[in-house]
Design a protein around this motif. Structure first.
Motif, PDB file in Angstrom:
ATOM      1  N   SER A  33       0.892  -0.758   0.076  1.00  0.00           N
ATOM      2  CA  SER A  33       0.326   0.114  -0.009  1.00  0.00           C
ATOM      3  C   SER A  33       1.318   1.122   0.029  1.00  0.00           C
ATOM      4  O   SER A  33       2.025   0.870   0.561  1.00  0.00           O
ATOM      5  N   TYR A  35       0.564   5.649   0.934  1.00  0.00           N
ATOM      6  CA  TYR A  35       0.282   6.393   2.075  1.00  0.00           C
ATOM      7  C   TYR A  35       1.172   7.989   1.426  1.00  0.00           C
ATOM      8  O   TYR A  35       2.506   7.570   1.325  1.00  0.00           O
ATOM      9  N   GLN A  37       1.984  11.385   3.577  1.00  0.00           N
ATOM     10  CA  GLN A  37       1.832  11.702   4.316  1.00  0.00           C
ATOM     11  C   GLN A  37       2.039  13.671   4.116  1.00  0.00           C
ATOM     12  O   GLN A  37       3.960  13.520   4.549  1.00  0.00           O
ATOM     13  N   PRO A  43      -0.999  10.032   7.535  1.00  0.00           N
ATOM     14  CA  PRO A  43      -1.063   9.687   6.096  1.00  0.00           C
ATOM     15  C   PRO A  43      -1.720   9.583   5.760  1.00  0.00           C
ATOM     16  O   PRO A  43      -3.118   8.893   6.838  1.00  0.00           O
ATOM     17  N   PHE A  45      -4.285   7.406   2.454  1.00  0.00           N
ATOM     18  CA  PHE A  45      -3.800   6.074   1.956  1.00  0.00           C
ATOM     19  C   PHE A  45      -4.144   6.562   0.392  1.00  0.00           C
ATOM     20  O   PHE A  45      -5.092   7.355  -0.386  1.00  0.00           O
ATOM     21  N   LEU A  90       4.383   7.455   1.848  1.00  0.00           N
ATOM     22  CA  LEU A  90       5.484   5.599   2.336  1.00  0.00           C
ATOM     23  C   LEU A  90       4.692   4.346   1.560  1.00  0.00           C
ATOM     24  O   LEU A  90       3.607   4.437   1.068  1.00  0.00           O
TER      25      LEU A  90
ATOM     26  N   LEU B  44       6.624   4.406   9.932  1.00  0.00           N
ATOM     27  CA  LEU B  44       5.512   4.642  11.014  1.00  0.00           C
ATOM     28  C   LEU B  44       6.392   3.147  11.826  1.00  0.00           C
ATOM     29  O   LEU B  44       6.277   2.240  11.266  1.00  0.00           O
ATOM     30  N   PHE B  90       0.346   7.769  16.175  1.00  0.00           N
ATOM     31  CA  PHE B  90      -0.959   8.814  14.795  1.00  0.00           C
ATOM     32  C   PHE B  90      -1.991   6.846  15.414  1.00  0.00           C
ATOM     33  O   PHE B  90      -1.534   6.038  15.585  1.00  0.00           O
ATOM     34  N   LYS B 103      -6.343  -1.495   4.181  1.00  0.00           N
ATOM     35  CA  LYS B 103      -6.242   0.375   4.066  1.00  0.00           C
ATOM     36  C   LYS B 103      -6.438   0.486   5.718  1.00  0.00           C
ATOM     37  O   LYS B 103      -7.028   0.219   5.924  1.00  0.00           O
ATOM     38  N   LEU B 104      -5.513   1.650   5.531  1.00  0.00           N
ATOM     39  CA  LEU B 104      -5.489   2.213   7.349  1.00  0.00           C
ATOM     40  C   LEU B 104      -5.990   3.769   6.742  1.00  0.00           C
ATOM     41  O   LEU B 104      -6.258   4.214   6.035  1.00  0.00           O
ATOM     42  N   PHE B 106      -6.300   6.697   8.820  1.00  0.00           N
ATOM     43  CA  PHE B 106      -5.230   7.607  10.539  1.00  0.00           C
ATOM     44  C   PHE B 106      -5.665   8.597  11.194  1.00  0.00           C
ATOM     45  O   PHE B 106      -6.391   8.836  10.226  1.00  0.00           O
ATOM     46  N   GLY B 107      -5.439   9.304  12.225  1.00  0.00           N
ATOM     47  CA  GLY B 107      -6.438   9.939  12.721  1.00  0.00           C
ATOM     48  C   GLY B 107      -4.906  11.536  12.172  1.00  0.00           C
ATOM     49  O   GLY B 107      -4.111  10.827  11.924  1.00  0.00           O
TER      50      GLY B 107
END
Lengths: 116, 116
Positions: A33, A35, A37, A43, A45, A90, B44, B90, B103-104, B106-107
């Protein structure tokens, strides 16, 4: 064991140029995957690939594209670069359990892209 | 749509004091929950994860988190922090959907600053 490796680590490009970022997943991981940021944010997606097929796409313009190779490494391409594309990119690799669910993502150190 | 809210953008704390970093999420489907740490100019690193089972999860570096389904929260705690814990933290969720997970989301991150 090698973790997720990304290249290059830093990159400076001019507006309008194109850039290719590379990622090698952890050995045995078939899912990669990407990302983005932006400084000061979490980050976001961009893409997920599994077994060389796109399995997810985030809310990014068509200038962003990616692919996964038979050895499961991946490239992220960004065309017609804008100043706003400056960010840390990332890559994460993950494996799936028997239920087909990804249970953990391992991240590389990222590629810092600066667009001037 | 899914979302993650980290309630504090910055948390200053003195060395050896306890700390709690708060995270709330919103999702219409079941999720996995994660906390990641990011040191300056790095990728991360996974601190801990909740997949199922006990709602109290222990991670690396003395951190733990508790999943509260009714409050849709996943707060991170450490009883005594060190200078080396200074970093960005995070909270993230991934969806428990077959062949679509990974798929993440994130905050925005919480900057933990540990002072001597």
């Amino acid at each position: 064991d090698a973790g997720v490796t990304q290249s290059p680590t830093h990159l400076i490009k001019t507006r309008g140029q194109q850039v290719t970022l590379r990622c090698s997943p952890i050995s045995g991981h078939k899912s990669v995957s990407w990302y983005q940021q932006v400084l000061g944010q979490g980050p976001q997606f961009i893409f997920q690939y599994y077994e060389k097929e796109e399995r997810g796409r985030g809310n990014f313009p068509d200038r962003f594209s990616a692919r996964q190779f038979p050895n499961y490494s991946s490239e992220l391409n960004v065309n017609a670069l804008l100043l706003g594309d400056s960010a840390l990119y990332l890559c994460a690799s993950s494996s799936r359990d028997l239920t087909g669910l990804n249970t953990e993502a391992f991240f590389g150190q990222g590629t810092r892209l600066t667009v001037v | 749509a899914q979302s993650v809210t980290q309630l504090d953008s910055q948390v200053p704390v003195f060395e050896e004091a306890p700390v709690e970093l708060r995270c709330n999420y919103s999702s219409s489907v079941s999720v996995y929950l994660f906390w990641y740490v990011q040191y300056p100019n790095q990728g991360l690193q996974l601190l801990l994860k909740y997949l199922s089972g006990s709602t109290l999860v222990k991670g690396i570096n003395g951190f733990e988190a508790e999943f509260n389904k009714s409050q849709t929260s996943f707060h991170l705690r450490k009883p005594s922090v060190h200078i080396s814990d200074t970093a960005e933290y995070f909270c993230a969720v991934s969806l428990m959907i077959y062949n679509q997970g990974g798929k993440l989301i994130f905050g925005q991150g919480t900057e933990l600053s540990v002072k001597p």
